[in-house]
Design an enzyme around this catalytic site. Structure first.
Site, PDB file in Angstrom:
ATOM      1  N   ALA A   5       0.873  -1.167   0.000  1.00 31.97           N
ATOM      2  CA  ALA A   5       0.000   0.000   0.000  1.00 31.97           C
ATOM      3  C   ALA A   5       0.914   1.222   0.000  1.00 31.97           C
ATOM      4  O   ALA A   5       2.140   1.100  -0.095  1.00 31.97           O
ATOM      5  CB  ALA A   5      -0.910  -0.023   1.221  1.00 31.97           C
ATOM      6  N   GLY A  49       3.849   1.221   2.490  1.00 31.99           N
ATOM      7  CA  GLY A  49       4.842   0.205   2.162  1.00 31.99           C
ATOM      8  C   GLY A  49       5.678   0.589   0.955  1.00 31.99           C
ATOM      9  O   GLY A  49       6.903   0.425   0.952  1.00 31.99           O
ATOM     10  N   ASN A  56       3.766  -8.532  -2.342  1.00 31.51           N
ATOM     11  CA  ASN A  56       2.387  -8.154  -2.040  1.00 31.51           C
ATOM     12  C   ASN A  56       1.486  -9.317  -2.423  1.00 31.51           C
ATOM     13  O   ASN A  56       1.719  -9.985  -3.442  1.00 31.51           O
ATOM     14  CB  ASN A  56       1.971  -6.900  -2.816  1.00 31.51           C
ATOM     15  CG  ASN A  56       0.690  -6.292  -2.279  1.00 31.51           C
ATOM     16  OD1 ASN A  56       0.713  -5.572  -1.282  1.00 31.51           O
ATOM     17  ND2 ASN A  56      -0.438  -6.587  -2.917  1.00 31.51           N
ATOM     18  N   ALA A 109      -3.141  -3.650  10.812  1.00 30.01           N
ATOM     19  CA  ALA A 109      -2.971  -4.171  12.165  1.00 30.01           C
ATOM     20  C   ALA A 109      -4.101  -5.128  12.525  1.00 30.01           C
ATOM     21  O   ALA A 109      -5.203  -5.056  11.989  1.00 30.01           O
ATOM     22  CB  ALA A 109      -2.939  -3.013  13.165  1.00 30.01           C
ATOM     23  N   SER A 160       5.805   6.986  12.348  1.00 33.14           N
ATOM     24  CA  SER A 160       4.961   8.176  12.244  1.00 33.14           C
ATOM     25  C   SER A 160       5.470   9.095  11.149  1.00 33.14           C
ATOM     26  O   SER A 160       6.677   9.192  10.916  1.00 33.14           O
ATOM     27  CB  SER A 160       4.937   8.934  13.575  1.00 33.14           C
ATOM     28  OG  SER A 160       4.113  10.078  13.469  1.00 33.14           O
ATOM     29  N   LYS A 191       4.336   5.012  20.262  1.00 38.38           N
ATOM     30  CA  LYS A 191       3.628   5.512  19.082  1.00 38.38           C
ATOM     31  C   LYS A 191       2.160   5.795  19.407  1.00 38.38           C
ATOM     32  O   LYS A 191       1.587   6.784  18.934  1.00 38.38           O
ATOM     33  CB  LYS A 191       3.730   4.481  17.946  1.00 38.38           C
ATOM     34  CG  LYS A 191       2.891   4.793  16.693  1.00 38.38           C
ATOM     35  CD  LYS A 191       3.226   6.140  16.073  1.00 38.38           C
ATOM     36  CE  LYS A 191       2.706   6.304  14.656  1.00 38.38           C
ATOM     37  NZ  LYS A 191       1.269   6.061  14.481  1.00 38.38           N
ATOM     38  N   HIS A 204       2.075   9.012  21.220  1.00 41.84           N
ATOM     39  CA  HIS A 204       2.297  10.048  20.209  1.00 41.84           C
ATOM     40  C   HIS A 204       0.971  10.409  19.541  1.00 41.84           C
ATOM     41  O   HIS A 204       0.628  11.586  19.389  1.00 41.84           O
ATOM     42  CB  HIS A 204       3.302   9.551  19.160  1.00 41.84           C
ATOM     43  CG  HIS A 204       3.297  10.327  17.873  1.00 41.84           C
ATOM     44  ND1 HIS A 204       2.305  10.182  16.914  1.00 41.84           N
ATOM     45  CD2 HIS A 204       4.143  11.257  17.389  1.00 41.84           C
ATOM     46  CE1 HIS A 204       2.544  10.998  15.907  1.00 41.84           C
ATOM     47  NE2 HIS A 204       3.662  11.654  16.160  1.00 41.84           N
ATOM     48  N   ASN A 205       0.205   9.391  19.153  1.00 45.14           N
ATOM     49  CA  ASN A 205      -1.066   9.650  18.476  1.00 45.14           C
ATOM     50  C   ASN A 205      -2.078  10.309  19.411  1.00 45.14           C
ATOM     51  O   ASN A 205      -2.880  11.144  18.978  1.00 45.14           O
ATOM     52  CB  ASN A 205      -1.635   8.347  17.912  1.00 45.14           C
ATOM     53  CG  ASN A 205      -0.903   7.896  16.667  1.00 45.14           C
ATOM     54  OD1 ASN A 205       0.221   8.309  16.409  1.00 45.14           O
ATOM     55  ND2 ASN A 205      -1.524   7.037  15.891  1.00 45.14           N
ATOM     56  N   GLU A 240      -1.190  13.812  19.521  1.00 46.88           N
ATOM     57  CA  GLU A 240      -1.614  14.354  18.224  1.00 46.88           C
ATOM     58  C   GLU A 240      -3.099  14.728  18.254  1.00 46.88           C
ATOM     59  O   GLU A 240      -3.484  15.802  17.773  1.00 46.88           O
ATOM     60  CB  GLU A 240      -1.353  13.303  17.143  1.00 46.88           C
ATOM     61  CG  GLU A 240      -1.772  13.676  15.744  1.00 46.88           C
ATOM     62  CD  GLU A 240      -1.584  12.513  14.780  1.00 46.88           C
ATOM     63  OE1 GLU A 240      -2.529  12.213  14.039  1.00 46.88           O
ATOM     64  OE2 GLU A 240      -0.496  11.895  14.800  1.00 46.88           O
ATOM     65  N   TYR A 241      -3.926  13.872  18.835  1.00 44.18           N
ATOM     66  CA  TYR A 241      -5.347  14.189  18.995  1.00 44.18           C
ATOM     67  C   TYR A 241      -5.502  15.479  19.789  1.00 44.18           C
ATOM     68  O   TYR A 241      -6.313  16.346  19.440  1.00 44.18           O
ATOM     69  CB  TYR A 241      -6.064  13.060  19.744  1.00 44.18           C
ATOM     70  CG  TYR A 241      -6.600  11.938  18.895  1.00 44.18           C
ATOM     71  CD1 TYR A 241      -7.954  11.620  18.912  1.00 44.18           C
ATOM     72  CD2 TYR A 241      -5.767  11.163  18.098  1.00 44.18           C
ATOM     73  CE1 TYR A 241      -8.470  10.574  18.166  1.00 44.18           C
ATOM     74  CE2 TYR A 241      -6.259  10.118  17.339  1.00 44.18           C
ATOM     75  CZ  TYR A 241      -7.610   9.819  17.375  1.00 44.18           C
ATOM     76  OH  TYR A 241      -8.112   8.787  16.620  1.00 44.18           O
TER      77      TYR A 241
END
Length: 468
Positions: free
Chosen positions: A12, A15, A33, A77, A129, A183, A186-187, A190-191
């Site tokens: 994707a 990647g 893939n 995920a 990220s 991570k 971190h998100n 970010e929110y």
């Protein structure tokens, strides 16, 4: 002879961009893939001028890699990762390394570390990220898992990571799921950052009636000061984009925010660990409220709309909102690092908070000049309990406090919701309050449930019950 330095599964956009980034840094990449046509299109398109090796099966991919094999999974995920591991691990040899670069839950990463260790394999969960641009030109990388894998991965990861002041935005985070946890936090930050910026935007747009062009100038100016960050930068950029009719495109975007779940995970973990992540939680719930778009339209008709214009002087409001945004941003980061400290104690991780701040300085979504100040705080005091206790940040909050309070009052008077800014101020006041009303809560709990309470005039851990 195998030629590949590293394999990558999943082509994707993320990647593909990572594969190109790795190749550009002089490493040989073999890619696979599940849909073979995507591999063919990639090799004939974006990768046409590269030396990337295309493979048509997992067996061919494994055979193309130098030992110990290093394979980066860039798939969705959850169940897809476990299914892929079931397919590929039988093809690997003892000591080979599998890296999960998706947004996996940290508990899944910890489980996979244990499972692969039993098979003689090394597993690394790596938070990545920066989105598509970061993947192509230099992301922030947060790897953790089997420590012995790091010397094998370090040359590649440090080469492809964003570089700030000659340092790669990549540090080894620790054991198990530590990297994906970092991570996740971190998100969460970010929110918080995004919601605070949105609240500042609404105050100036709805309250002062400023145009997108005026707001663009303000945000561009803010990006040259203490608020200098990627999110402030792109806010200014967004405000300058016009639709086909010449009107601001932002004004036509539906006000219903989406989310992929990492903010929810952050708040859920804070609840589990008993960390008052109030600002970030408010940001997550603000998105949930925005999603009830049709319901809000009905409520606006029945209850009256919010967002009454201000009568205050324009420049005074702009200055106050700037300072409120800066102060609340400090709270958001302070809460994030509180959560990291609690997780480190709970899961026995040896997190280096200075390294985390340095990793977030470039490549990632929350990158900002502000992170140098955080790194300096932890460099001075590695065991710093809370960022608010650092001289720099306590001073910044003291200088911004009056304008912060004025901004909250202004929003309240004019019915402009400020859930994150207000939650941040309430946390700040609560954190420094020597005596909270929790004494009454404990008395109530003891009366209706005999839950007992401690006394100020007795040692901690000594409990009492009264007949109220």
């Amino acid at each position: 002879m195998p030629q590949g330095d590293i394999g990558l599964i999943g082509l994707a956009v993320m990647g593909q961009n990572l594969a190109l980034n790795i190749s550009d840094r002089g490493f040989s990449v073999a890619v696979y893939n599940r849909t073979a046509s995507k591999t063919t299109a990639f090799l004939k398109g974006p990768a046409a001028e590269s030396n990337i090796i295309g493979t048509t099966s997992l067996t061919e991919l494994v055979e193309a890699l130098k030992p110990p094999r290093k394979i980066l999974l860039m798939v969705k995920a959850g169940a897809a990762v476990d299914a892929l591991l079931d397919q590929i691990t039988p093809l690997l040899s003892a000591g080979d390394i599998v890296i999960d670069g998706g947004n996996s839950h940290y508990q899944d990463t910890a489980r996979r570390c244990s499972q692969l260790k039993e098979q003689g394999l090394r597993f690394v969960g790596c938070g990545i990220s920066g989105g598509e641009e970061g993947a192509r030109n230099g992301p922030a990388l947060m790897p953790s898992g089997h420590r012995s894998a790091w010397p094998e991965l370090q040359p590649i990861f440090e080469a492809i990571a964003a570089q700030v002041k000659g340092e790669p935005c990549c540090r080894w985070m620790g054991e198990g799921g530590a990297g994906h946890y970092v991570k996740m936090v971190h998100n969460g930050i970010e929110y918080g950052d995004m919601q605070l910026i949105a609240e500042a935007y609404q105050l100036l747009h709805d309250g002062l009636g400023l145009s997108a062009t005026q707001l663009q100038t303000i945000f561009q100016e803010w990006n040259r000061g203490p608020l200098d960050s990627y999110l402030i930068e792109i806010t200014g950029q967004i405000l300058g984009v016009k639709d086909k009719d010449g009107q601001p495109l932002l004004d036509k975007v539906l006000d219903a925010a989406g989310q992929k779940g990492t903010g929810n995970w952050t708040v859920a973990s804070a609840l589990e660990l008993g960390v008052p992540l109030t600002l970030i939680a408010a940001a997550v719930f603000a998105r949930a409220l925005s999603a009830r778009h049709q319901e809000r339209q009905v409520a606006a008709q029945q209850l009256g709309p919010s967002g009454k214009p201000f009568a205050a002087a324009e420049q005074d409001v702009i200055t106050a909102v700037h300072d409120a945004l800066y102060a609340a941003k400090i709270i958001s980061y302070a809460q994030g690092f509180m959560l990291l400290r609690a997780a480190a104690e709970t899961f026995n991780w040896d997190l280096n908070y200075r390294d985390i701040a340095l990793t977030w300085r470039g490549g990632c979504i929350i990158r900002s000049a502000f992170l140098d100040d955080i790194a300096s705080a932890f460099e001075k005091q590695p065991n710093l309990t809370n960022l608010l206790l650092d001289d720099f940040f306590s001073g910044a909050l003291s200088q911004s406090e009056a304008h912060w309070r004025q901004t909250i009052v202004l929003g309240s008077r004019h019915t402009i919701p400020l859930p994150a800014m207000a939650a941040g101020l309430a946390f700040y006041d609560g954190y420094r309050c020597p005596r909270l009303p929790a004494n009454l809560l404990q008395a109530q709990r003891d009366l209706f449930g005999a839950h007992q309470y401690e006394r100020l005039d007795s040692p901690r851990g000594t409990f009492f019950h009264s007949d109220w």
